[in-house]
Design an enzyme around this catalytic site. Structure first.
Site: not given
Ligand code: C5P
Length: 307
Positions: A16, A105-109, A111-113, A145
């Site tokens: 995201k 750890a890129g701010g694109m979620a 791990g949440s994906a 997220d």
């Protein structure tokens, strides 16, 4: 014996971008109230869940950055499988495989994906018959997220970012992503934000952004994009401010930090402009830079096998 007729289930889950990210004051639970507009984009992780004997959990990650992730309980996908077992009082086994493309750890979620994909794939493999709202509630226990990873599209996130309501949008938005070789820790960026802005106002949803989304023109959207965490992320990583500042030079409409960074998303007018901006960024950032053209919105977690 497998729990279903099918022994292998594969889910695809998008990363995201945050079109806006308003951050309120730190709460007693260690989280910040957010008002954000998420957009799921065409950069996906794939999570495969295969049948395994009772009590067994195994995890393998493939992809360029796979070595950065633990193949154990530290991985959110593993924890998703554990949570699902506990919630449904079952002890089914699973072999998980994550094909990792969303930056870590890129701010694109990312791990949440993976957690969202593991929830969906395991619930189908184990024939658990959970409805989407139950999966979202479980997802919220794993990370703020995760519910959006299940929902996808373009959506307004409130609470910790875990209360997600789809937004009305028109058309497709094109982006060029500039990744960073080193990730940023989300808690560290929030902590720096608290130092820089100890008493921020309660965040609100900008009405002009919602109208621009409904109108579906990238140029109308551009002036309304913002990220309250950008200042904190740039103070930890000053190179990010230089990257964001490249937007006019490379012909992008604007650039915005994804979540807590360090990925930067360049908004462009259409697919042809994305090619031009990609080339211009390559010239500015050098041949080593990791860049990628994506579009959004795309659907949230969905099954790709069996088709
Ligand atoms: O929910 P998740 O584990 O993804 O959050 C990671 C960290 O990000 C939290 O531990 C917290 O430090 C920070 N965070 C926050 N406020 C939010 C979401 C995340 O402070 N709304």
């Amino acid at each position: 014996m497998p729990q279903t007729d099918v022994e292998v289930i594969r889910a695809r889950v998008p990363g995201k971008i945050n079109l806006t990210l308003g951050v309120g004051p730190l709460s007693a639970d260690g989280y910040h109230p957010l008002v954000t507009v998420f957009q799921a984009v065409s950069l996906h992780d794939e999570i495969t869940a295969s049948w395994a004997p009772e009590g067994v959990t195994e995890l393998r990650t493939t992809g360029r950055e796979a070595h950065l992730l633990g193949d154990d309980k530290t991985n959110l996908a593993w924890r998703a499988a554990d949570l699902l077992r506990q919630h449904c009082s079952v002890d089914h086994g699973v072999r998980l495989q994550i094909d990792k493309r969303i930056p870590i750890a890129g701010g694109m979620a990312g791990g949440s994906a993976d957690a969202a994909g593991a929830l969906l794939a395991c619930s189908v493999l184990w024939d658990l018959d959970l409805d989407p709202s139950e999966l979202r509630e479980l997802g919220a226990q794993l990370g703020a997220d995760v519910p959006f990873g299940l929902t996808g599209g373009t959506a307004v996130g409130t609470g910790r970012g875990d209360e997600v309501v789809p937004a009305l949008t028109r058309g497709t938005t094109h982006w060029v992503l500039a990744f960073s070789p080193d990730g940023l820790s989300t808690p560290a960026v929030f902590a720096r934000h608290d130092e820089l802005r100890p008493a921020p106002p309660r965040p609100e949803l900008p009405p002009a952004l919602m109208s621009a989304l409904g109108a579906g023109r990238a140029a109308d959207l551009a002036p309304h994009l913002f990220n309250d965490l950008a200042e904190a992320a740039c103070s930890l990583r000053p190179d990010l401010a230089d990257t964001i500042a490249l937007a006019p030079k490379v012909g992008a409409l604007t650039a915005v930090l994804c979540g807590s960074g360090p990925t930067v998303a360049f908004l462009v007018g259409d697919e042809a402009a994305a090619v031009d901006v990609h080339l211009a960024l390559r010239a500015e950032l050098g041949s080593e830079a990791q860049l990628r053209r994506v579009h959004g919105p795309v659907p949230g977690a969905r099954l790709v096998h069996p088709a």
